[in-house]
Design a protein around this motif. Structure first.
Motif, PDB file in Angstrom:
ATOM      1  N   ASP A 187     -31.334   9.814 -10.680  1.00  0.00           N
ATOM      2  CA  ASP A 187     -31.389   8.865 -11.800  1.00  0.00           C
ATOM      3  C   ASP A 187     -32.790   8.243 -11.778  1.00  0.00           C
ATOM      4  OD1 ASP A 187     -30.673   7.145 -13.831  1.00  0.00           O
ATOM      5  OD2 ASP A 187     -29.608   5.731 -12.544  1.00  0.00           O
ATOM      6  N   SER A 242     -27.937   6.362 -16.184  1.00  0.00           N
ATOM      7  CA  SER A 242     -27.210   6.036 -14.952  1.00  0.00           C
ATOM      8  C   SER A 242     -25.743   6.420 -15.093  1.00  0.00           C
ATOM      9  CB  SER A 242     -27.347   4.547 -14.628  1.00  0.00           C
ATOM     10  OG  SER A 242     -28.716   4.241 -14.481  1.00  0.00           O
ATOM     11  N   THR A 248     -29.724   0.674 -10.017  1.00  0.00           N
ATOM     12  CA  THR A 248     -28.383   0.478 -10.592  1.00  0.00           C
ATOM     13  C   THR A 248     -27.258   0.918  -9.656  1.00  0.00           C
ATOM     14  OG1 THR A 248     -29.268   0.884 -12.804  1.00  0.00           O
ATOM     15  CG2 THR A 248     -26.907   1.161 -12.559  1.00  0.00           C
ATOM     16  N   ASP A 285     -34.698   5.062  -9.816  1.00  0.00           N
ATOM     17  CA  ASP A 285     -35.117   4.048 -10.790  1.00  0.00           C
ATOM     18  C   ASP A 285     -35.516   2.808  -9.988  1.00  0.00           C
ATOM     19  OD1 ASP A 285     -35.577   2.234 -12.737  1.00  0.00           O
ATOM     20  OD2 ASP A 285     -33.661   2.490 -13.782  1.00  0.00           O
TER      21      ASP A 285
END
Ligand SMILES: Nc1ncnc2c1ncn2[C@@H]1O[C@H](COP(=O)(O)OP(=O)(O)OP(=O)(O)O)[C@@H](O)[C@H]1O
Ligand SMILES: [Mg+2]
Length: 248
Positions: free
Chosen positions: A135, A17, A45, A40
Protein backbone atom coordinates in the motif's frame (compact mmCIF):
# COMPACT_ATOMS: atom_id res chain seq x y z
CA UNK A 1 7.62 -18.03 -7.44
CA UNK A 2 5.54 -15.33 -5.74
CA UNK A 3 4.85 -11.81 -6.91
CA UNK A 4 4.77 -8.27 -5.62
CA UNK A 5 1.66 -6.19 -6.28
CA UNK A 6 1.82 -2.46 -5.57
CA UNK A 7 -1.38 -0.47 -5.10
CA UNK A 8 -0.95 3.17 -6.06
CA UNK A 9 -3.04 6.17 -7.17
CA UNK A 10 -2.69 9.72 -8.36
CA UNK A 11 -5.05 11.29 -5.83
CA UNK A 12 -5.59 10.48 -2.16
CA UNK A 13 -8.59 8.66 -0.76
CA UNK A 14 -9.34 6.57 -3.85
CA UNK A 15 -9.47 3.28 -1.92
CA UNK A 16 -5.87 1.95 -2.07
CA UNK A 17 -5.68 0.85 1.55
CA UNK A 18 -9.12 -0.71 1.38
CA UNK A 19 -8.14 -2.71 -1.72
CA UNK A 20 -4.72 -3.68 -0.31
CA UNK A 21 -6.15 -5.07 2.93
CA UNK A 22 -8.99 -6.91 1.21
CA UNK A 23 -6.84 -8.37 -1.56
CA UNK A 24 -4.30 -9.58 1.02
CA UNK A 25 -7.13 -11.11 3.06
CA UNK A 26 -8.64 -12.90 0.03
CA UNK A 27 -5.29 -14.56 -0.73
CA UNK A 28 -4.56 -15.43 2.91
CA UNK A 29 -8.03 -16.95 3.32
CA UNK A 30 -7.11 -19.16 0.34
CA UNK A 31 -4.04 -20.35 2.24
CA UNK A 32 -1.55 -18.22 0.34
CA UNK A 33 1.28 -16.73 2.38
CA UNK A 34 0.94 -12.95 2.16
CA UNK A 35 3.10 -10.01 3.24
CA UNK A 36 1.05 -6.82 3.36
CA UNK A 37 3.36 -3.80 3.56
CA UNK A 38 2.41 -0.29 4.60
CA UNK A 39 4.62 1.85 2.36
CA UNK A 40 2.42 4.90 2.87
CA UNK A 41 4.90 6.69 5.12
CA UNK A 42 2.99 9.98 4.92
CA UNK A 43 -0.30 8.65 6.24
CA UNK A 44 0.16 5.09 7.57
CA UNK A 45 -3.11 3.15 7.82
CA UNK A 46 -2.55 -0.54 8.42
CA UNK A 47 -2.02 -0.16 12.20
CA UNK A 48 -5.62 1.14 12.36
CA UNK A 49 -6.82 -2.08 10.77
CA UNK A 50 -4.71 -4.64 12.64
CA UNK A 51 -4.02 -2.76 15.91
CA UNK A 52 -0.62 -4.36 16.56
CA UNK A 53 0.92 -4.28 20.03
CA UNK A 54 4.58 -3.85 21.01
CA UNK A 55 6.02 -3.28 17.56
CA UNK A 56 9.76 -3.99 17.44
CA UNK A 57 10.38 -2.18 14.18
CA UNK A 58 8.72 -0.57 11.19
CA UNK A 59 9.11 -0.55 7.40
CA UNK A 60 10.90 2.78 7.95
CA UNK A 61 13.73 0.95 9.75
CA UNK A 62 14.07 -1.48 6.85
CA UNK A 63 14.45 1.32 4.32
CA UNK A 64 16.97 2.94 6.70
CA UNK A 65 19.00 -0.28 6.72
CA UNK A 66 18.58 -0.66 10.50
CA UNK A 67 16.38 -3.80 10.47
CA UNK A 68 15.61 -6.68 8.18
CA UNK A 69 12.18 -7.59 6.86
CA UNK A 70 11.96 -10.89 8.76
CA UNK A 71 12.33 -9.07 12.09
CA UNK A 72 9.65 -6.49 11.32
CA UNK A 73 6.76 -8.51 9.92
CA UNK A 74 3.94 -9.17 12.38
CA UNK A 75 1.82 -12.30 12.05
CA UNK A 76 -1.74 -10.93 11.92
CA UNK A 77 -3.32 -14.18 10.69
CA UNK A 78 -5.48 -14.58 13.79
CA UNK A 79 -7.45 -11.46 12.77
CA UNK A 80 -8.79 -13.45 9.81
CA UNK A 81 -9.04 -16.79 11.64
CA UNK A 82 -5.93 -18.29 10.05
CA UNK A 83 -2.43 -19.33 11.10
CA UNK A 84 0.86 -18.25 9.50
CA UNK A 85 -0.74 -16.74 6.40
CA UNK A 86 -1.12 -12.98 6.76
CA UNK A 87 1.95 -10.99 7.82
CA UNK A 88 1.97 -7.21 8.01
CA UNK A 89 4.84 -4.72 7.86
CA UNK A 90 3.70 -1.52 9.56
CA UNK A 91 4.85 2.05 8.86
CA UNK A 92 5.86 4.28 11.76
CA UNK A 93 2.87 6.53 12.45
CA UNK A 94 4.63 8.91 14.86
CA UNK A 95 4.73 12.55 13.73
CA UNK A 96 8.55 12.63 13.93
CA UNK A 97 8.85 9.56 11.69
CA UNK A 98 6.45 11.02 9.12
CA UNK A 99 8.36 14.31 9.04
CA UNK A 100 11.67 12.47 8.76
CA UNK A 101 10.49 10.28 5.84
CA UNK A 102 9.35 13.21 3.70
CA UNK A 103 12.60 15.12 4.07
CA UNK A 104 15.07 12.50 2.80
CA UNK A 105 17.62 13.23 0.07
CA UNK A 106 18.27 11.57 -3.27
CA UNK A 107 21.14 9.43 -1.99
CA UNK A 108 18.94 7.95 0.71
CA UNK A 109 16.17 7.30 -1.85
CA UNK A 110 18.50 5.20 -3.97
CA UNK A 111 19.65 3.21 -0.90
CA UNK A 112 16.01 2.77 0.11
CA UNK A 113 15.17 1.29 -3.30
CA UNK A 114 18.04 -1.20 -2.97
CA UNK A 115 16.80 -2.21 0.48
CA UNK A 116 13.24 -2.60 -0.77
CA UNK A 117 14.45 -4.81 -3.62
CA UNK A 118 16.46 -6.90 -1.15
CA UNK A 119 13.41 -7.29 1.10
CA UNK A 120 11.36 -8.36 -1.91
CA UNK A 121 13.96 -10.98 -2.79
CA UNK A 122 14.11 -12.26 0.76
CA UNK A 123 10.32 -12.52 1.08
CA UNK A 124 9.74 -14.21 -2.27
CA UNK A 125 12.86 -16.38 -2.59
CA UNK A 126 13.90 -17.29 0.95
CA UNK A 127 10.75 -16.93 3.05
CA UNK A 128 8.51 -18.36 0.33
CA UNK A 129 5.79 -15.76 0.40
CA UNK A 130 3.23 -16.14 -2.40
CA UNK A 131 2.31 -12.46 -2.48
CA UNK A 132 3.68 -9.13 -1.36
CA UNK A 133 1.00 -6.45 -1.41
CA UNK A 134 2.26 -2.90 -0.96
CA UNK A 135 0.00 0.00 0.00
CA UNK A 136 1.50 3.38 -0.96
CA UNK A 137 1.10 7.15 -0.70
CA UNK A 138 -0.77 8.83 -3.54
CA UNK A 139 0.91 10.88 -6.25
CA UNK A 140 4.44 11.02 -7.50
CA UNK A 141 6.12 10.45 -4.13
CA UNK A 142 9.53 8.80 -4.56
CA UNK A 143 8.79 6.06 -2.03
CA UNK A 144 5.65 5.10 -3.96
CA UNK A 145 7.61 5.12 -7.20
CA UNK A 146 10.18 2.83 -5.53
CA UNK A 147 7.36 0.46 -4.58
CA UNK A 148 6.16 0.52 -8.19
CA UNK A 149 9.65 -0.12 -9.57
CA UNK A 150 10.05 -3.13 -7.24
CA UNK A 151 6.66 -4.61 -8.22
CA UNK A 152 5.66 -7.23 -10.77
CA UNK A 153 2.30 -5.53 -11.14
CA UNK A 154 0.86 -2.14 -10.19
CA UNK A 155 -2.82 -1.49 -9.68
CA UNK A 156 -3.70 2.18 -10.01
CA UNK A 157 -6.89 2.97 -8.13
CA UNK A 158 -8.87 5.93 -9.46
CA UNK A 159 -12.32 7.35 -8.96
CA UNK A 160 -14.29 8.89 -11.82
CA UNK A 161 -13.39 12.39 -10.65
CA UNK A 162 -12.09 14.20 -13.74
CA UNK A 163 -8.86 15.41 -12.10
CA UNK A 164 -8.23 11.92 -10.73
CA UNK A 165 -8.69 10.37 -14.19
CA UNK A 166 -6.48 12.92 -15.96
CA UNK A 167 -3.76 12.57 -13.27
CA UNK A 168 -3.90 8.78 -13.58
CA UNK A 169 -3.54 9.00 -17.38
CA UNK A 170 -0.61 11.39 -16.97
CA UNK A 171 1.09 9.03 -14.49
CA UNK A 172 0.67 6.10 -16.90
CA UNK A 173 2.06 8.04 -19.86
CA UNK A 174 4.89 9.81 -18.05
CA UNK A 175 5.93 7.13 -15.54
CA UNK A 176 4.48 3.68 -15.86
CA UNK A 177 4.93 3.35 -19.64
CA UNK A 178 8.59 4.23 -19.09
CA UNK A 179 9.17 1.67 -16.27
CA UNK A 180 7.43 -0.99 -18.33
CA UNK A 181 5.93 -2.36 -15.09
CA UNK A 182 2.66 -4.14 -15.85
CA UNK A 183 -0.04 -1.63 -14.87
CA UNK A 184 -3.77 -2.16 -14.39
CA UNK A 185 -6.48 0.31 -13.39
CA UNK A 186 -9.21 -0.28 -10.81
CA UNK A 187 -11.98 2.29 -10.94
CA UNK A 188 -13.43 2.70 -7.47
CA UNK A 189 -16.41 4.52 -5.95
CA UNK A 190 -17.94 4.54 -9.43
CA UNK A 191 -21.30 6.26 -9.55
CA UNK A 192 -22.86 8.04 -12.53
CA UNK A 193 -20.41 9.83 -14.86
CA UNK A 194 -20.98 7.43 -17.77
CA UNK A 195 -19.16 9.84 -20.10
CA UNK A 196 -15.99 9.81 -17.96
CA UNK A 197 -16.18 6.02 -17.62
CA UNK A 198 -16.62 5.61 -21.39
CA UNK A 199 -13.66 7.89 -22.09
CA UNK A 200 -11.27 5.93 -19.85
CA UNK A 201 -12.61 2.63 -21.21
CA UNK A 202 -11.93 3.83 -24.76
CA UNK A 203 -8.37 4.85 -23.87
CA UNK A 204 -7.39 2.01 -21.56
CA UNK A 205 -10.04 -0.68 -21.94
CA UNK A 206 -7.54 -3.52 -21.70
CA UNK A 207 -5.94 -2.11 -18.55
CA UNK A 208 -9.16 -1.72 -16.55
CA UNK A 209 -9.31 -4.71 -14.25
CA UNK A 210 -12.66 -3.93 -12.57
CA UNK A 211 -15.10 -1.11 -11.87
CA UNK A 212 -16.13 -1.07 -8.20
CA UNK A 213 -19.32 0.81 -7.34
CA UNK A 214 -19.62 3.39 -4.63
CA UNK A 215 -21.04 1.77 -1.51
CA UNK A 216 -22.37 3.60 1.54
CA UNK A 217 -22.00 0.36 3.52
CA UNK A 218 -18.23 0.68 3.09
CA UNK A 219 -18.26 4.30 4.25
CA UNK A 220 -20.12 3.15 7.35
CA UNK A 221 -17.69 0.36 8.26
CA UNK A 222 -14.98 0.93 10.86
CA UNK A 223 -11.32 0.96 9.74
CA UNK A 224 -10.63 -2.19 11.72
CA UNK A 225 -13.22 -4.27 9.87
CA UNK A 226 -12.30 -6.12 6.70
CA UNK A 227 -15.05 -6.17 4.05
CA UNK A 228 -14.31 -9.57 2.48
CA UNK A 229 -14.27 -11.15 5.94
CA UNK A 230 -17.32 -9.43 7.40
CA UNK A 231 -19.48 -9.30 4.29
CA UNK A 232 -18.55 -12.32 2.17
CA UNK A 233 -21.65 -11.91 -0.01
CA UNK A 234 -21.26 -8.17 -0.62
CA UNK A 235 -21.03 -7.27 -4.36
CA UNK A 236 -17.68 -5.50 -3.76
CA UNK A 237 -16.32 -8.61 -2.02
CA UNK A 238 -17.17 -10.55 -5.19
CA UNK A 239 -15.38 -7.96 -7.33
CA UNK A 240 -12.27 -8.05 -5.11
CA UNK A 241 -12.27 -11.85 -5.37
CA UNK A 242 -12.41 -11.49 -9.15
CA UNK A 243 -9.46 -9.08 -9.09
CA UNK A 244 -7.53 -11.59 -6.94
CA UNK A 245 -8.21 -14.33 -9.48
CA UNK A 246 -7.32 -12.23 -12.51
CA UNK A 247 -3.91 -11.23 -11.13
CA UNK A 248 -3.09 -14.47 -9.25
N1 LIG B 1 -16.25 1.47 -3.14
C1 LIG B 1 -16.30 2.35 -2.13
N2 LIG B 1 -17.46 2.99 -1.85
C2 LIG B 1 -17.53 3.89 -0.86
N3 LIG B 1 -16.51 4.21 -0.06
C3 LIG B 1 -15.33 3.62 -0.29
C4 LIG B 1 -15.15 2.66 -1.32
N4 LIG B 1 -13.86 2.24 -1.30
C5 LIG B 1 -13.27 2.92 -0.30
N5 LIG B 1 -14.14 3.73 0.33
C6 LIG B 1 -13.89 4.62 1.47
O1 LIG B 1 -13.09 5.69 1.05
C7 LIG B 1 -12.23 6.11 2.08
C8 LIG B 1 -10.80 6.12 1.59
O2 LIG B 1 -10.39 4.78 1.36
P1 LIG B 1 -8.88 4.36 1.58
O3 LIG B 1 -8.38 4.83 2.87
O4 LIG B 1 -8.78 2.93 1.25
O5 LIG B 1 -8.23 5.24 0.41
P2 LIG B 1 -6.67 5.49 0.15
O6 LIG B 1 -6.53 5.60 -1.32
O7 LIG B 1 -5.87 4.46 0.83
O8 LIG B 1 -6.47 6.90 0.84
P3 LIG B 1 -5.06 7.63 1.12
O9 LIG B 1 -4.62 8.17 -0.21
O10 LIG B 1 -5.41 8.71 2.09
O11 LIG B 1 -4.12 6.61 1.65
C9 LIG B 1 -12.44 5.16 3.25
O12 LIG B 1 -13.30 5.75 4.18
C10 LIG B 1 -13.10 3.97 2.59
O13 LIG B 1 -13.94 3.27 3.47
MG1 LIG C 1 -4.31 4.66 2.16
Amino acid sequence: MGKMITIHSYKGGTGKSQLSVNLATVYALRDKKVALLDLDFRAPTLHEVFKPKNLKCFMNNILDGRSSIDECLVDCSSKIGKENKLYVGFADFSTEAIKEMVSRGRKWEIEALKRLLNSRKKLLNEMEFDYIIADTSPGIAYLSINAAVAADLVILVTTLDESDISGTIKMIEELYDIFETKTLIAINKAIGKRDVLNKIKEMYGEKIIEVLPCSCEIVEMSRSSILVLEKPDHPITKIIERIAEKIS
